[in-house]
Design an enzyme around this catalytic site. Structure first.
Site, PDB file in Angstrom:
ATOM      1  N   ASN A   8      24.782  80.391 -32.604  1.00  0.00           N
ATOM      2  CA  ASN A   8      23.780  79.463 -32.865  1.00  0.00           C
ATOM      3  C   ASN A   8      22.482  79.990 -33.442  1.00  0.00           C
ATOM      4  O   ASN A   8      21.586  79.541 -32.795  1.00  0.00           O
ATOM      5  CB  ASN A   8      24.049  78.521 -31.386  1.00  0.00           C
ATOM      6  CG  ASN A   8      23.932  77.201 -31.970  1.00  0.00           C
ATOM      7  OD1 ASN A   8      23.186  76.649 -33.551  1.00  0.00           O
ATOM      8  ND2 ASN A   8      23.333  75.876 -31.451  1.00  0.00           N
ATOM      9  N   LYS A  15      20.504  81.698 -31.245  1.00  0.00           N
ATOM     10  CA  LYS A  15      20.628  81.538 -29.809  1.00  0.00           C
ATOM     11  C   LYS A  15      21.990  81.954 -29.374  1.00  0.00           C
ATOM     12  O   LYS A  15      22.674  82.079 -30.667  1.00  0.00           O
ATOM     13  CB  LYS A  15      21.850  79.664 -29.716  1.00  0.00           C
ATOM     14  CG  LYS A  15      20.141  79.524 -29.370  1.00  0.00           C
ATOM     15  CD  LYS A  15      20.136  77.870 -28.458  1.00  0.00           C
ATOM     16  CE  LYS A  15      19.227  76.385 -28.838  1.00  0.00           C
ATOM     17  NZ  LYS A  15      19.661  75.247 -29.093  1.00  0.00           N
ATOM     18  N   ARG A  91      28.337  79.488 -34.366  1.00  0.00           N
ATOM     19  CA  ARG A  91      28.313  77.705 -34.960  1.00  0.00           C
ATOM     20  C   ARG A  91      28.244  77.345 -36.236  1.00  0.00           C
ATOM     21  O   ARG A  91      26.827  78.061 -36.799  1.00  0.00           O
ATOM     22  CB  ARG A  91      27.203  76.942 -34.356  1.00  0.00           C
ATOM     23  CG  ARG A  91      27.118  75.144 -33.816  1.00  0.00           C
ATOM     24  CD  ARG A  91      26.486  74.548 -33.498  1.00  0.00           C
ATOM     25  NE  ARG A  91      26.479  73.413 -33.240  1.00  0.00           N
ATOM     26  CZ  ARG A  91      25.954  72.754 -32.375  1.00  0.00           C
ATOM     27  NH1 ARG A  91      25.307  73.148 -31.441  1.00  0.00           N
ATOM     28  NH2 ARG A  91      26.073  71.182 -31.606  1.00  0.00           N
ATOM     29  N   HIS A 179      28.999  67.243 -33.701  1.00  0.00           N
ATOM     30  CA  HIS A 179      29.245  67.871 -32.247  1.00  0.00           C
ATOM     31  C   HIS A 179      30.381  67.732 -32.111  1.00  0.00           C
ATOM     32  O   HIS A 179      31.285  67.450 -31.076  1.00  0.00           O
ATOM     33  CB  HIS A 179      28.382  66.146 -31.549  1.00  0.00           C
ATOM     34  CG  HIS A 179      27.156  66.037 -31.720  1.00  0.00           C
ATOM     35  ND1 HIS A 179      26.223  64.838 -31.738  1.00  0.00           N
ATOM     36  CD2 HIS A 179      26.187  67.004 -31.996  1.00  0.00           C
ATOM     37  CE1 HIS A 179      25.162  64.703 -31.746  1.00  0.00           C
ATOM     38  NE2 HIS A 179      24.858  66.331 -31.404  1.00  0.00           N
ATOM     39  N   HIS A 206      27.975  61.557 -26.632  1.00  0.00           N
ATOM     40  CA  HIS A 206      26.948  62.926 -26.730  1.00  0.00           C
ATOM     41  C   HIS A 206      25.259  63.036 -26.781  1.00  0.00           C
ATOM     42  O   HIS A 206      25.058  62.362 -27.451  1.00  0.00           O
ATOM     43  CB  HIS A 206      27.903  63.789 -27.675  1.00  0.00           C
ATOM     44  CG  HIS A 206      26.946  65.506 -28.058  1.00  0.00           C
ATOM     45  ND1 HIS A 206      27.326  66.793 -27.198  1.00  0.00           N
ATOM     46  CD2 HIS A 206      25.232  65.890 -28.640  1.00  0.00           C
ATOM     47  CE1 HIS A 206      26.146  67.332 -27.797  1.00  0.00           C
ATOM     48  NE2 HIS A 206      25.025  66.322 -27.791  1.00  0.00           N
ATOM     49  N   LEU A 207      25.004  62.340 -25.573  1.00  0.00           N
ATOM     50  CA  LEU A 207      22.619  62.506 -25.365  1.00  0.00           C
ATOM     51  C   LEU A 207      22.677  63.766 -25.031  1.00  0.00           C
ATOM     52  O   LEU A 207      22.381  63.955 -24.046  1.00  0.00           O
ATOM     53  CB  LEU A 207      22.895  61.476 -24.456  1.00  0.00           C
ATOM     54  CG  LEU A 207      24.079  60.085 -24.714  1.00  0.00           C
ATOM     55  CD1 LEU A 207      23.666  59.116 -23.607  1.00  0.00           C
ATOM     56  CD2 LEU A 207      23.801  59.345 -25.484  1.00  0.00           C
ATOM     57  N   GLY A 208      21.983  64.154 -26.374  1.00  0.00           N
ATOM     58  CA  GLY A 208      20.992  65.107 -25.885  1.00  0.00           C
ATOM     59  C   GLY A 208      19.555  65.327 -27.115  1.00  0.00           C
ATOM     60  O   GLY A 208      19.515  63.767 -27.046  1.00  0.00           O
ATOM     61  N   GLY A 210      20.164  65.573 -30.096  1.00  0.00           N
ATOM     62  CA  GLY A 210      20.897  65.241 -30.682  1.00  0.00           C
ATOM     63  C   GLY A 210      21.882  64.514 -30.117  1.00  0.00           C
ATOM     64  O   GLY A 210      22.034  65.088 -29.423  1.00  0.00           O
ATOM     65  N   ARG A 239      15.197  62.107 -34.537  1.00  0.00           N
ATOM     66  CA  ARG A 239      15.760  60.543 -36.209  1.00  0.00           C
ATOM     67  C   ARG A 239      15.979  59.197 -35.128  1.00  0.00           C
ATOM     68  O   ARG A 239      16.819  59.075 -34.437  1.00  0.00           O
ATOM     69  CB  ARG A 239      17.220  61.956 -36.263  1.00  0.00           C
ATOM     70  CG  ARG A 239      16.756  63.269 -36.207  1.00  0.00           C
ATOM     71  CD  ARG A 239      18.812  64.097 -36.020  1.00  0.00           C
ATOM     72  NE  ARG A 239      18.199  64.867 -35.759  1.00  0.00           N
ATOM     73  CZ  ARG A 239      19.165  65.800 -35.183  1.00  0.00           C
ATOM     74  NH1 ARG A 239      20.633  65.578 -35.790  1.00  0.00           N
ATOM     75  NH2 ARG A 239      19.494  66.761 -34.573  1.00  0.00           N
ATOM     76  N   ASP A 281      11.343  63.535 -25.822  1.00  0.00           N
ATOM     77  CA  ASP A 281      11.791  64.168 -24.331  1.00  0.00           C
ATOM     78  C   ASP A 281      12.106  63.342 -23.652  1.00  0.00           C
ATOM     79  O   ASP A 281      11.154  62.606 -23.061  1.00  0.00           O
ATOM     80  CB  ASP A 281      11.550  65.538 -23.788  1.00  0.00           C
ATOM     81  CG  ASP A 281      11.581  66.416 -22.655  1.00  0.00           C
ATOM     82  OD1 ASP A 281      13.049  65.755 -22.202  1.00  0.00           O
ATOM     83  OD2 ASP A 281      12.197  67.395 -22.981  1.00  0.00           O
ATOM     84  N   ILE A 327      20.942  64.532 -21.823  1.00  0.00           N
ATOM     85  CA  ILE A 327      20.345  63.907 -21.239  1.00  0.00           C
ATOM     86  C   ILE A 327      21.464  62.624 -20.680  1.00  0.00           C
ATOM     87  O   ILE A 327      21.829  62.083 -19.422  1.00  0.00           O
ATOM     88  CB  ILE A 327      19.940  62.764 -22.267  1.00  0.00           C
ATOM     89  CG1 ILE A 327      19.370  63.226 -23.292  1.00  0.00           C
ATOM     90  CG2 ILE A 327      20.046  61.148 -22.081  1.00  0.00           C
ATOM     91  CD1 ILE A 327      18.793  62.367 -24.731  1.00  0.00           C
ATOM     92  N   GLU A 329      24.138  64.068 -18.536  1.00  0.00           N
ATOM     93  CA  GLU A 329      24.045  64.652 -17.952  1.00  0.00           C
ATOM     94  C   GLU A 329      23.518  65.018 -17.239  1.00  0.00           C
ATOM     95  O   GLU A 329      23.338  64.737 -15.979  1.00  0.00           O
ATOM     96  CB  GLU A 329      24.642  66.390 -18.112  1.00  0.00           C
ATOM     97  CG  GLU A 329      25.768  66.235 -19.124  1.00  0.00           C
ATOM     98  CD  GLU A 329      25.949  68.197 -19.460  1.00  0.00           C
ATOM     99  OE1 GLU A 329      25.612  68.915 -19.241  1.00  0.00           O
ATOM    100  OE2 GLU A 329      26.535  68.036 -20.703  1.00  0.00           O
ATOM    101  N   GLU A 377      29.446  73.512 -25.420  1.00  0.00           N
ATOM    102  CA  GLU A 377      29.692  74.043 -27.529  1.00  0.00           C
ATOM    103  C   GLU A 377      29.777  75.507 -27.369  1.00  0.00           C
ATOM    104  O   GLU A 377      31.528  76.529 -28.063  1.00  0.00           O
ATOM    105  CB  GLU A 377      28.975  73.616 -28.312  1.00  0.00           C
ATOM    106  CG  GLU A 377      28.742  72.403 -27.812  1.00  0.00           C
ATOM    107  CD  GLU A 377      27.103  71.876 -27.834  1.00  0.00           C
ATOM    108  OE1 GLU A 377      26.774  71.509 -27.899  1.00  0.00           O
ATOM    109  OE2 GLU A 377      27.334  70.549 -29.489  1.00  0.00           O
TER     110      GLU A 377
END
Ligand code: ADP
Length: 393
Positions: A8, A15, A91, A179, A206-208, A210, A239, A281, A327, A329, A377
């Site tokens: 990624n 990564k 990715r 995502h 999907h709360l990360g 992004g 964002r 954060d 977030i 999780e 992912e």
């Protein structure tokens, strides 16, 4: 054991994860790491079997670009870990209008993916750079591109269009959604842990750093909060999410900002960071007593609930609401706040199950299953890569 390398690549970091391919195509995660600070303060770190396998810093000039970073990672894997992957899964943020599933990349495919760079100028070039250099240095090594947009390509025309002149749709200005690898993984997990629910009407949040939400019916994506770029929909760490396009015109015409000023602001300075003035954060905001931190989190949860209303309408009702990513999780307080705002659709929470981070966290009286399903992912990319390699394409 055969291994698959998952990559990624971002603007200043690569990564990576290594998966072992066992019998029956079962995949085992062996190594997880990253090279960050590329060109500035490069540092390669990786964990294997729960302990640090490498933590090495380099001079800025030694690892100046993303392809060099990946080459260093490859050297380390070969030399120190005796790992020579049979394939690499990448990715890739944008598959444009054409690619609805992962593909082997050759020079022709790479050229088509390069044509999508204007659709994701901050991400696509970084995703493609290591593919290009590996195609040159290791043409024998199978490379698979896995797209964030692919899972959403089945959206119908209503979900896929903006109400602008059709010529722009034909040029690729569409509501792609992102995502997708995360949603595909979560849809697969749901089919394992709650097969009945997986067949129904499900919203995945999907709360990360992004953030987006996806409406799933029978495990397929029907609509998403993200559109042409990863700026749309929910507010995120930095964002803004949904914004009246008139604001952008105002910033350019009245505030004298250039297009690149606006772009930098939209990607880096908005969202939770912009609203709170404190941090992007969620951990920092939850820990802060500053009312601006509370406001930013309220805004975040409010917009999630509004988007849930929109996606519930797209689904014609709701059977389950699923939280995932950093977030989703790890922040029970955010889950609680969101579910409280979904009371109108019949959702309620079991506070103990929520605090414990169980898979099902809805209360007994809830008319909607509320769940927490960790995403993966990289595992999804490894699976796609293994499937293509195993199937010979
Ligand atoms: P990405 O992969 O997009 O970088 P992640 O899915 O890893 O994002 O999510 C990162 C975000 O998750 C962090 O910015 C942070 O806000 C949030 N997060 C991670 N751990 C926690 C936690 N324990 N409590 C609240 N938020 C958390």
């Amino acid at each position: 054991m055969d291994t698959i390398l998952v990559v990624n690549a971002g603007s200043s970091s690569v990564k990576f994860q290594v998966f072992g391919v066992g019998g029956g195509s079962s995949l085992t995660r062996l190594i997880k790491g990253q090279m960050d600070g590329i060109g500035v303060r490069p540092r390669l770190r990786a964990v294997a079997d729960g302990s640090v396998a490498i933590d090495q810093s380099f001079a800025a000039g030694e690892v100046a670009t993303v392809p060099i970073a990946l080459a260093r990672v490859g050297e380390w894997l070969r030399r120190d870990r005796e790992i020579d992957p049979v394939a690499v899964g990448h990715r890739v943020v944008h598959g444009g209008p054409d690619f609805d599933r992962p593909v082997f990349v050759d020079a022709g495919i790479l050229a088509r993916l390069t044509a999508f760079e204007p659709l994701a100028p901050l991400h696509q070039p970084n995703n493609l750079a290591p593919i290009r250099s590996l195609l040159e240095s290791r043409p024998d090594l199978p490379q698979v591109a896995c797209f964030d947009t692919g899972f959403h390509r089945g959206h119908d025309a209503l979900a896929d269009h903006y109400a602008i002149p059709l010529q722009f749709y034909d040029k690729g200005v569409r509501r792609y959604g992102f995502h997708g690898l995360s949603y595909e993984y979560v849809a697969g997990r749901l089919a394992e842990v709650a097969p009945d629910i997986a067949q129904g009407r499900v919203i995945v949040a999907h709360l990360g750093s992004g953030a987006s939400m996806c409406a799933l019916r029978e495990g397929r994506s029907l609509d998403s909060t993200m559109g042409f770029t990863a700026l749309d929909g929910l507010p995120m760490g930095t964002r803004p999410g949904n914004i009246d396009p008139g604001v952008i015109l105002y910033l350019i015409e009245q505030e004298g900002m250039s297009a690149s000023d606006v772009q930098a602001m939209l990607y880096r300075d908005c969202g939770l960071k912009g609203l709170s003035g404190i941090s992007n954060d969620v951990r920092d905001l939850l820990a802060s007593a500053d009312p601006r931190a509370r406001f930013a989190l309220d805004y975040f949860c409010h917009r999630i609930a509004l988007s849930a209303g929109m996606l519930t309408a797209a689904l014609g009702g709701l059977d389950a609401f699923v939280f995932t990513a950093g977030i989703g999780e790890n922040a029970p307080a955010i889950r609680e706040d969101v579910v409280r705002r979904l009371g109108w659709v019949g959702a309620s929470l079991d506070p103990d199950a929520n605090a414990a981070g169980r898979t099902t966290i809805s209360g007994l009286d809830s008319r909607v299953a509320v769940m927490m399903v960790p995403t993966d992912e990289e595992m999804m990319i490894a699976r796609h890569t293994a499937a293509l390699v195993g199937g010979g394409g």
